[in-house]
Design a protein around this motif. Structure first.
Motif, short mmCIF file in Angstrom:
data_model
loop_
_atom_site.label_atom_id
_atom_site.label_comp_id
_atom_site.label_asym_id
_atom_site.label_seq_id
_atom_site.Cartn_x
_atom_site.Cartn_y
_atom_site.Cartn_z
N ALA A 130 0.52 -1.29 -0.07
CA ALA A 130 0.19 -0.03 0.31
C ALA A 130 0.84 1.13 0.29
N TYR A 131 1.83 1.52 0.67
CA TYR A 131 3.12 2.78 0.17
C TYR A 131 3.41 2.89 -0.29
N ARG A 132 3.69 1.53 -0.63
CA ARG A 132 4.92 1.84 -2.59
C ARG A 132 4.30 2.12 -3.57
N TYR A 133 2.56 1.65 -3.61
CA TYR A 133 1.82 2.61 -4.71
C TYR A 133 0.99 3.60 -4.16
N ALA A 134 0.95 4.17 -3.15
CA ALA A 134 0.89 5.34 -3.09
C ALA A 134 2.16 6.13 -2.62
N TYR A 135 3.38 6.17 -2.70
CA TYR A 135 4.56 6.73 -2.68
C TYR A 135 4.35 7.13 -4.11
N ALA A 145 3.75 11.24 -8.43
CA ALA A 145 2.99 11.88 -9.84
C ALA A 145 2.35 12.76 -9.41
N ILE A 146 1.60 13.24 -8.55
CA ILE A 146 0.79 13.95 -8.76
C ILE A 146 1.76 15.58 -8.35
N THR A 147 2.20 15.28 -7.08
CA THR A 147 3.43 16.73 -7.03
C THR A 147 4.37 17.28 -8.44
N ALA A 148 4.45 16.01 -9.55
CA ALA A 148 5.34 16.98 -10.30
C ALA A 148 4.22 17.00 -11.17
N ALA A 149 2.90 16.72 -11.32
CA ALA A 149 2.32 17.88 -12.07
C ALA A 149 2.11 19.06 -11.33
N GLU A 150 1.98 19.00 -10.20
CA GLU A 150 1.04 20.77 -9.95
C GLU A 150 2.68 21.53 -9.96
N PHE A 151 4.02 20.59 -9.97
CA PHE A 151 5.43 21.24 -9.81
C PHE A 151 5.15 22.16 -11.24
N TRP A 175 16.14 19.21 -11.43
CA TRP A 175 16.58 18.16 -10.19
C TRP A 175 15.20 17.90 -9.29
N CYS A 176 14.25 18.65 -9.76
CA CYS A 176 12.71 18.51 -8.63
C CYS A 176 12.38 16.93 -9.04
N ILE A 177 12.08 16.99 -10.26
CA ILE A 177 11.15 15.86 -11.20
C ILE A 177 12.40 14.59 -10.88
N ALA A 178 14.12 14.93 -10.66
CA ALA A 178 14.63 13.84 -10.80
C ALA A 178 14.54 13.23 -9.29
N VAL A 179 14.11 14.18 -7.94
CA VAL A 179 13.98 13.47 -6.88
C VAL A 179 12.53 12.69 -6.17
N LEU A 180 11.86 13.37 -7.12
CA LEU A 180 10.19 12.67 -7.58
C LEU A 180 10.15 11.36 -7.86
N VAL A 181 11.42 11.38 -8.84
CA VAL A 181 11.59 10.11 -9.35
C VAL A 181 12.01 8.79 -8.10
N VAL A 182 13.01 9.73 -8.00
CA VAL A 182 13.52 8.80 -6.92
C VAL A 182 13.86 8.36 -5.89
N LEU A 183 12.35 8.85 -4.81
CA LEU A 183 11.80 8.91 -3.58
C LEU A 183 11.14 7.83 -3.87
N PRO A 184 10.22 7.48 -4.40
CA PRO A 184 9.60 6.43 -4.63
C PRO A 184 9.96 5.13 -4.89
#
Length: 418
Positions: free
Chosen positions: A44-49, A54-60, A67-76
């Motif tokens: 459940a955590y993995r899919y929520a992550y 993805a929502i945060t990347a769309a809002e950014f 590098w912000c997109i890179a961080v949003l990919v690297v964390l999950p």
């Protein structure tokens, strides 16, 4: 993973991880139960992550630094890599805390760029309560995450009063929700633990009962075999011994009597051999093996054999309207008669024996009367025979009455329900 007791607001109760994790109680869950519960939670955590990233990347949007997109990919992705499906439960907490350090740094950096719309916080707070043992450090870490992001949002809004109040309310709601979710997870973990404990107790109880039933079955079977051997083989050997001793006395003076006793000893030995084979085959008495033979004939032949063996007057009579008896009752009657006649043979020194089989409307009665020397039938008197007889009769709901006195013979009266 934290399995805090909901009544303890300062200290988590421990992980759904391996037993003996430092600072945590040993888990009562089996390895399979731990893997199942924790595996579903991590899934459940993995899919929520991934969804919140993805929502945060769309809002950014595209105007933010790459590098912000890179961080949003690297964390999950790093969460998936550090806690992959099928991971050993012993590594959940250590790897989870390591990921929290990386995630907090990443979210702090993203908040500095754009404090609005950092949806990853909504998955990081439950992860914080999951992987940090103590409740107070988990609360402080969550307050830092929302406080830092809220302060950046308030600064961006030039500390407008309404905006600050809204941020504080949002922080309180999210923190309370995260805390309650963590408590819910811990409560569910406790229920799973309790269920596992109860299942193991049930299995242990079943194993105990199975062992007890097995021991009881062995004991009952041993008692049954002891009764069978006592009522058949032991009595047969006693009869053979007495016949051989009597033949030894007359071997020089009466050849005919000696020959008769030897023939009787041979016949008893053959009957004993048949009984032994029947016992090995777990059958009823060998004398009753022919189901077409009436029980009265079997009993009559047994009485006649005693009279011939001891050279005494032995009579057998049948009274009443004959009715069908179950095979179990027939076996009991044969054994009871054998035991009664064995006592006559060994102890009574009787001159006559009278046996009656009486068919009554609601019962069948077997009576054995001898005119021997008698005995005291009081409690604690006698050997194995009478207790074994009572045990046999108890199996079919029957009763036995023994009437005897010194010098006045013995009467054994047995009654079994129809």
């Amino acid at each position: 993973m934290n399995t805090a007791n909901p009544t303890d607001a300062t200290d988590g109760a421990g992980a759904i991880g391996a037993a003996g994790t430092p600072g945590r109680p040993a888990s009562v869950l089996s390895d399979e139960e731990e893997a199942l519960f924790g595996g579903k939670l991590l899934t459940a955590y993995r899919y929520a992550y991934f969804a919140l990233a993805a929502i945060t990347a769309a809002e950014f949007g595209a105007e933010r630094p790459p590098w912000c997109i890179a961080v949003l990919v690297v964390l999950p992705v790093s969460f998936w890599v550090m806690l992959p499906p099928g991971i050993d439960p012993t590594g959940w907490d250590r790897r989870g805390r390591a990921h929290l350090v990386l995630a907090y740094a990443g979210v702090t950096a993203l908040s500095l760029v754009d404090p609005d719309g950092i949806g990853l916080m909504y998955v990081l707070v439950p992860l914080t309560f999951t992987f940090i043992d103590k409740m107070l450090p988990a609360m402080l870490a969550s307050v830092y995450l929302f406080g830092m992001n809220g302060a950046l949002q308030a600064r961006q809004a030039h500390w407008e009063h309404g905006r600050v109040v809204g941020i504080l309310v949002e922080m309180a709601i999210v923190l309370a929700f995260s805390y309650l979710m963590a408590r819910l997870i811990n409560w569910l973990a406790d229920k799973v633990q309790e269920r596992g404990r109860l299942l193991r107790e049930l299995e242990a109880t079943r194993a105990e009962l199975a062992e007890t039933h097995h021991e009881a079955g062995v004991r009952v079977e041993r008692e049954r075999m002891a009764r069978e051997i006592h009522d058949t083989l032991a009595q047969g050997f006693t009869s053979i011994l007495m016949l051989l001793q009597a033949a030894g006395i007359t071997v020089d003076s009466d050849a005919a009597a000696t020959r008769k006793r030897l023939e009787l000893a041979e016949r008893v030995a053959r009957d004993n051999l048949a009984e032994a084979r029947a016992l090995v085959a777990a059958q009823g008495p060998a004398q009753g093996a022919d189901r077409a033979e009436p029980i009265a004939d079997v009993l009559g032949r047994t009485v006649a054999g005693l009279g011939e063996e001891l050279d005494v007057a032995a009579t057998f009579t049948v009274t009443g309207a004959e009715h069908e008896l179950s095979s179990t009752v027939q076996v009991v009657l044969v054994r009871v008669l054998q035991e009664s006649l064995a006592n006559v043979r060994k102890h009574a020194e009787a001159a006559s024996v009278a046996v009656e089989l009486a068919y009554r409307p609601f019962a069948t009665r077997l009576t054995v009367v001898d005119d021997g020397r008698g005995f005291d039938p009081g409690p604690g008197k006698g050997g194995y025979g009478l207790p074994g007889m009572r045990a046999r009769l108890a199996q079919v709901g029957g009763e036995v009455e023994v009437v005897s006195a010194s010098g006045r013979g013995t009467t054994v009266r047995v009654e079994v329900p129809r």
